[in-house]
Design an enzyme around this catalytic site. Structure first.
Site, short mmCIF file in Angstrom:
data_model
loop_
_atom_site.label_atom_id
_atom_site.label_comp_id
_atom_site.label_asym_id
_atom_site.label_seq_id
_atom_site.Cartn_x
_atom_site.Cartn_y
_atom_site.Cartn_z
N CYS A 56 0.81 -1.23 0.00
CA CYS A 56 0.00 0.00 0.00
C CYS A 56 0.84 1.28 0.00
O CYS A 56 0.29 2.38 0.02
CB CYS A 56 -0.94 -0.01 1.19
SG CYS A 56 -1.89 -1.52 1.26
N HIS B 178 -2.56 8.06 6.22
CA HIS B 178 -2.85 6.77 5.57
C HIS B 178 -4.26 6.37 5.95
O HIS B 178 -5.02 5.91 5.11
CB HIS B 178 -1.82 5.74 5.99
CG HIS B 178 -1.90 4.47 5.20
ND1 HIS B 178 -1.75 4.42 3.85
CD2 HIS B 178 -2.14 3.18 5.60
CE1 HIS B 178 -1.88 3.16 3.42
NE2 HIS B 178 -2.13 2.40 4.46
N GLU C 5 -1.08 5.28 13.73
CA GLU C 5 -0.71 6.48 12.97
C GLU C 5 -0.87 7.73 13.84
O GLU C 5 -0.04 8.66 13.78
CB GLU C 5 -1.54 6.59 11.70
CG GLU C 5 -1.02 7.67 10.75
CD GLU C 5 -1.67 7.62 9.38
OE1 GLU C 5 -2.64 6.86 9.17
OE2 GLU C 5 -1.19 8.36 8.49
N LYS D 193 -9.76 8.27 2.47
CA LYS D 193 -10.10 6.92 1.99
C LYS D 193 -11.60 6.63 2.06
O LYS D 193 -12.09 5.75 1.35
CB LYS D 193 -9.31 5.87 2.78
CG LYS D 193 -7.87 5.71 2.30
CD LYS D 193 -7.23 4.47 2.90
CE LYS D 193 -5.86 4.21 2.30
NZ LYS D 193 -4.83 5.14 2.74
N HIS E 68 -9.54 2.32 -0.53
CA HIS E 68 -8.12 1.99 -0.40
C HIS E 68 -7.70 1.22 -1.64
O HIS E 68 -8.00 0.04 -1.79
CB HIS E 68 -7.91 1.15 0.85
CG HIS E 68 -6.46 0.94 1.20
ND1 HIS E 68 -5.44 1.10 0.28
CD2 HIS E 68 -5.86 0.60 2.36
CE1 HIS E 68 -4.29 0.84 0.87
NE2 HIS E 68 -4.52 0.53 2.13
N PHE F 49 1.40 -2.75 4.70
CA PHE F 49 1.64 -4.07 5.27
C PHE F 49 3.12 -4.41 5.05
O PHE F 49 3.71 -4.08 4.01
CB PHE F 49 0.79 -5.12 4.54
CG PHE F 49 -0.55 -5.39 5.19
CD1 PHE F 49 -0.98 -4.69 6.31
CD2 PHE F 49 -1.37 -6.38 4.69
CE1 PHE F 49 -2.21 -4.96 6.89
CE2 PHE F 49 -2.61 -6.66 5.26
CZ PHE F 49 -3.02 -5.95 6.37
#
Lengths: 412, 89
Positions: free
Chosen positions: A165, A297, A308, A329, A334, A398
């Site tokens: 990502c 994110h 985050e 998002k 996403h 990830f």
């Protein structure tokens, strides 16, 4: 080192097939998330997944944009890349002013031609059928970058980066570094992804991080992400070349930071994300006080958003809770390897228009997770403080792969 | 405990042991996930195997409450609508 500016924008997303459409949706809070419906591959009329929402590009017809031979040779992911790149290149009028060998194409793509792979593999495994001869070229993750170079006859460095990502953000960061260093005079960069396939949706369902309701980052009752698709592509070049040809300058990339958590394949660590943000700031030769916006994110999962928020506060200390933050998002979903580019587009447009996009999915303070100690932009877009025109765009992938871009509103 | 329950327990322990490359004899009902070094991804993996073996669906809410091997066994028994043994006083 050279200053690097943005002179072309292009996109194909669930909230707009042009930058103007995207911008309208971004600032009005129009979401492209909708029902999945029953997929053609569904067994006995059921998708067999816990969620029923995704963010898909509506009504994309590759035949409108591409020749039949290109359509035959490509998966949707490369088609998105070509179409978005053409928009950006047209706006920048790039090919007229740069030698083809001095332009790079560096794109992020995580899943390659996923649907082609699934369809051909199913045919092979269940029917022992012949595999289509273009399966290899349709599925390679670098196909988007290659097709852009062929489409525009660009002969400089061309490659794809795959870091889940964070792919697009890593790609843009590397393109930025190459232009800044003088290795190339311009680059086409960004990301593209078409991951909304039966197998991929089922795989995400199994890992249980997709929202069964709707994506609402930083909400106290958030319950996961919503998968999306799309492409966002940029033309970047040196300030001197943009000025010399009198190009419209849409924004400036001023820094890039990256790090790896090196701890867990799915569980993010605040220290890794914080390190990437600090590196981006240092690379921009800037101070925390200059940051007026962070595009998070912000996936909407419990783990990401909490980590985050801690990372932002670890980076900025007392200033952390005062910096306007949003995740977009909840509008565009996403889109995996493309998402960093889509969010970079939101960040660039926010700086350019002096208007910071609101956090999609929630609108009031009482909906925010009380453990998230951030200034989440709620309801309406926020006016940018002109004294703080530096913005970060975070991508935390990830595998603990973190990439952060720093943008600044362009001033002479 | 009835045979059915013993079989559920045996199979659950077998799944958990295999996922951590342990002998089933090294895993007991009382062990916690922390003791077995089972992280969030292991938990998803074990739950997936358990769902496959017992043809059940573990709800997301239930997944977050699993802390021990015994929790897995009792959860499977509950989902299979089998009687759960009374706790030992």
């Amino acid at each position: 080192m050279k200053r690097v500016v943005i002179t072309g924008l292009g996109c194909l997303t669930p909230i707009g097939s042009s930058v103007s459409e995207f911008q309208n949706a971004l600032f009005s809070g129009w979401s492209g998330i909708g029902p999945i419906g029953v997929l053609p591959e569904a067994i006995d009329g059921s998708n067999g997944i816990r969620f029923n929402q995704m963010a898909a590009i509506p009504n994309f017809d590759p035949d409108v944009h591409l020749t039949s031979s290109v359509v035959t040779a490509t998966n949707r992911t490369a088609q998105y890349a070509i179409v978005a790149a053409r928009q950006a290149v047209k706006q920048a009028n790039l090919m007229k002013h740069h030698a083809a060998e001095d332009i790079a194409v560096i794109l992020g793509c995580s899943t390659g031609g996923r649907s082609s792979e699934e369809v051909e593999t199913a045919k092979l495994y269940y029917r022992n059928a012949r595999v289509h001869p273009l399966t290899v070229t349709r599925t390679m993750a670098s196909a988007g970058a290659s097709h852009i170079s062929i489409d525009l006859r660009i002969t400089g460095p061309v490659f794809a980066i795959t870091t889940a990502c964070a792919s697009a953000t890593h790609a843009m960061g590397l393109a930025f570094q190459m232009v800044r260093s003088g290795a190339v005079t311009a680059a086409i960069t960004g990301g593209h992804e078409a991951p909304l396939t039966f197998g991929f949706l089922r795989a995400w369902d199994s890992i249980r991080v997709v929202s069964p309701t709707s994506c609402r980052p930083f909400a106290k009752d958030r319950d996961g992400m919503t998968l999306g698709e799309g492409a966002a592509i940029f033309v970047i070049e040196t300030l001197e070349s943009a000025r010399a040809r009198n190009a419209e300058i849409l924004g400036e990339i001023v820094g890039f930071g990256m790090s790896a958590d090196a701890t867990h394949i799915t569980q993010p660590q605040p220290s890794g994300a914080a390190r990437a943000m600090r590196k981006a700031l240092a690379d921009a030769n800037s101070f925390p006080e200059e940051v007026g916006y962070i595009n998070a994110h912000g996936t909407g999962t419990q783990a990401n958003d909490s980590v985050e928020a801690v990372a932002i506060n670890e980076t900025f200390g007392e200033l952390g809770p005062t910096i306007p933050v949003s995740s977009t998002k909840g509008l565009h979903g996403h889109s995996m390897g493309a998402t960093g580019a889509v969010e970079a587009l939101a960040t660039i447009l926010g700086l350019k228009e002096g208007k910071l996009p609101a956090n999609a999915g929630i609108t009031t303070k009482d909906q925010v997770d009380p453990n998230i100690n951030l200034d989440i932009i709620l309801g309406e877009p926020r006016i940018l403080d002109p004294e703080k025109d530096l913005a970060l765009s975070n991508s935390l992938a990830f595998g603990g792969l973190n990439a952060v871009l720093a943008f600044r509103r362009y001033t002479e | 405990m009835e045979m059915d329950e013993l079989e559920v327990e045996r199979r659950c322990i077998d799944i958990i042991a295999r996922s951590k490359l342990l002998s089933p004899t090294a895993v007991t009902r009382e062990m916690t996930f922390d003791q077995l070094n089972i992280d969030s991804l292991d938990k998803i993996n074990i739950s997936f195997e358990v769902e496959e073996v017992f043809s059940i669906t573990i709800p997301d809410e239930a997944l977050t409450t699993l802390r021990t091997v015994g929790d897995v066994i009792e959860g499977v028994l509950r989902l299979r609508r089998l009687p759960i043994p009374e706790p030992v006083p």
